[in-house]
Design an enzyme around this catalytic site. Structure first.
Site, PDB file in Angstrom:
ATOM      1  N   LYS A 190      44.663  68.044  68.438  1.00 38.37           N
ATOM      2  CA  LYS A 190      45.080  66.819  67.755  1.00 38.37           C
ATOM      3  C   LYS A 190      44.941  67.105  66.268  1.00 38.37           C
ATOM      4  CE  LYS A 190      44.106  63.417  65.848  1.00 38.37           C
ATOM      5  NZ  LYS A 190      44.542  62.954  64.459  1.00 38.37           N
ATOM      6  N   GLU A 207      31.549  69.994  63.249  1.00 35.86           N
ATOM      7  CA  GLU A 207      31.201  70.259  61.853  1.00 35.86           C
ATOM      8  C   GLU A 207      31.516  68.985  61.091  1.00 35.86           C
ATOM      9  OE1 GLU A 207      32.506  70.746  58.199  1.00 35.86           O
ATOM     10  OE2 GLU A 207      33.262  72.753  58.628  1.00 35.86           O
ATOM     11  N   CYS A 251      33.689  69.762  53.000  1.00 34.76           N
ATOM     12  CA  CYS A 251      32.353  69.336  53.404  1.00 34.76           C
ATOM     13  C   CYS A 251      31.254  70.164  52.756  1.00 34.76           C
ATOM     14  CB  CYS A 251      32.221  69.392  54.919  1.00 34.76           C
ATOM     15  SG  CYS A 251      33.257  68.183  55.783  1.00 34.76           S
ATOM     16  N   GLU A 293      27.806  61.310  50.732  1.00 31.70           N
ATOM     17  CA  GLU A 293      28.889  62.252  50.477  1.00 31.70           C
ATOM     18  C   GLU A 293      30.046  61.555  49.770  1.00 31.70           C
ATOM     19  OE1 GLU A 293      31.448  65.613  52.917  1.00 31.70           O
ATOM     20  OE2 GLU A 293      30.964  63.734  53.935  1.00 31.70           O
TER      21      GLU A 293
END
Length: 513
Positions: A181, A256, A291, A401
């Site tokens: 996906k 992750e 990230c 973040e």
């Protein structure tokens, strides 16, 4: 196979062929630098996911791929790597148009992607089982690794092809079949990979791609009982939801997730300017949308003022503009939604005491010192490279973040203080240390709680080295032998070699274990 220039329409990729979504829906892919429409992609829904899983399951069960010798699978992956390398210029251009990242970045980054296919094919070819010592000579025990089955791979928009191949390569090399996906904002290169793999000799049904929205296609895929493993890269909140969905069917799960990367700069660095340049690269490449982007810049007090001034000047000197232009340093954010989120996050940090030292806003409508480089930034989702000062450890921007070109600078006193600040986060994906002292480097590498740590560098990656995070940054590992184990499971076989007869119920001294 030759990847063509961006087409007007793309379908799903199921069972080795392109097909329209059963519901007839389409996703519109646009250029985040200009707002212009690029193409339409069929929007997969639950019914399309069912078809893709069925195709993958049939391919796995009949052994057209899973039962091939690993060396044969490696030959297919090697051929795919060759075809991929030949098509990288066009694939890089497509990704730049769809994500807004600079073409220069993709030209540099995607050149490494074929290595993942080659490496994992080779690794599977030489992987061996073991014969562990048993308690006596009357038994022989063998342990082999076998593929899991059908794997669902859910990939993000910031590195559409790279992160997809990081998952696809070990999955296929070890004999699994997959349903991908891809990101709805940038799915085209993963769809093109289907054609490349087929041209390389991959049997139909082994590799399937269903673009669609996460809450529809992604949710149905991850929760489906026909999926044996889910591998996800994305935000921590979504990763937690997917992990919960894996529970009822006890699926294998690798993720992750988010990060809040600390960069620790000691005052013994041999070249402050080099440390500044390395930090700016870590913070602003890919518009800060990775990230492991450098976020919390921790600088020792002795060079804090000097370092901060140089970093601010570096940020202010970066050129925003057309991602396809070779002189552009940084492109836009991926979407208006992400831009709005980032603006609110920076505003929250400022409301809690942070001070904007550079950037902190959308740029002027025009930028460029000549006609060729001039570009209308008002049509895209641009945000200036931003450095925030006066950031203490309980400030929002220190703890959360920020997925964009924003970093903060915070001073520290000594090594113990630096370690305390670096580990003050719920995340533990990436970290970096800049120092000239090898002892300090090794101590920090040992004690900073992160799955990936660089010394005097940033963003370095290789298919042979594991990649993944601690704490809320994820579970499991990509790359290296770790990923081989992630996509296989151990099968133990014990063979009794003794010639004597056994009868547990007729012999009180019969052996049990």
């Amino acid at each position: 196979y030759v990847v063509p220039p961006l087409k007007a329409k793309y379908g799903l990729w199921i069972n080795g062929a392109e097909e329209a979504a059963l519901g007839g829906g389409v996703l519109s892919v646009s250029n985040p630098a200009t707002g212009e429409h690029l193409c339409e992609v069929s929007e997969g829904t639950e019914a399309d996911v069912e078809n893709a899983i069925a195709a993958a399951r049939d391919a796995f069960e009949d052994g057209r791929w899973s039962k091939l010798p690993p060396r044969h699978r490696a030959k297919v992956l090697n051929k795919a790597a060759e075809l991929l390398a030949e098509n990288l210029p066009e694939l890089a251009r497509i990704e730049s148009l769809a994500t807004g990242r600079c073409l220069r970045e993709y030209n540099a980054q995607l050149g490494r992607v074929p290595d993942w296919l080659v490496y994992h094919g080779q690794l599977a070819s030489v992987s061996e089982g073991i014969v562990p010592p048993f308690s006596d000579a009357d038994h022989l025990c063998t342990v082999t690794r076998v593929p899991l089955g059908v794997c669902a791979l859910v990939t993000p928009w910031n590195h559409p092809l790279l992160i997809a191949v990081k998952k696809i390569a070990p999955a296929l090399a070890t004999g699994n079949c997959v349903v991908v996906k891809p990101p709805e904002l940038a799915p085209v290169t993963v769809l093109e990979l289907g054609r490349i793999l087929k041209a390389a000799g991959l049997p139909d049904g082994v590799f399937n791609v269903v673009p669609g929205h996460g809450h529809v296609a992604g949710q149905h895929l991850c929760g489906h009982k026909g999926i044996d493993k889910v591998d996800f890269t994305g935000g921590t909140a979504t990763g937690q939801t997917i992990g919960a969905a894996c529970g009822p069917h006890v699926k294998h799960y690798c993720a992750e997730l988010g990060g809040n990367c600390p960069v620790v700069v000691f005052d013994d660095v041999s070249d402050v300017e080099e440390a500044v340049n390395g930090t700016a690269f870590g913070a602003f490449v890919a518009s800060g949308q990775t990230c492991v982007s450098a976020k919390r810049i921790l600088v020792q007090e002795g060079i804090f003022e000097e370092f901060t001034a140089m970093l601010v000047n570096k940020a202010k000197g970066l050129r925003l503009g057309d991602p396809l232009h070779p002189r552009t340093h940084m492109g836009p954010l991926i979407s208006a939604k992400q831009l709005n989120i980032l603006e609110k996050q920076v505003g929250k940090g400022v409301s809690e005491g942070a001070v904007v030292l550079a950037g902190g806003k959308r740029p002027l409508a025009q930028q460029g010192d000549d006609e060729e480089a001039s570009f209308d930034l008002s049509k895209g989702h641009f945000y200036e490279p931003t450095v925030l000062g006066s950031v203490v450890r309980n400030n929002y921007v220190f703890q959360e973040e920020l997925f964009g070109p924003v970093c903060s600078v915070t001073p520290f006193k000594d090594e113990a203080h630096a370690l305390e600040l670096a580990n003050d986060s719920k995340y533990g994906l990436g970290a970096a240390v800049w120092t000239s002292d090898v002892k300090v480097a090794h101590r920090m590498a040992r004690d900073v709680y992160a799955g990936v740590l660089w010394v005097n560098a940033h963003h370095r990656n290789d298919p042979s080295a594991p990649w993944g995070g601690f704490k809320e940054s994820g579970i499991g590992r990509e790359n290296g032998t770790d990923s081989h184990f992630e996509y296989t499971q151990a099968k133990k076989v014990v063979v009794r070699l003794a010639g004597n007869k056994e009868d547990w119920f007729g012999d009180v001294k019969a052996r049990y274990s």
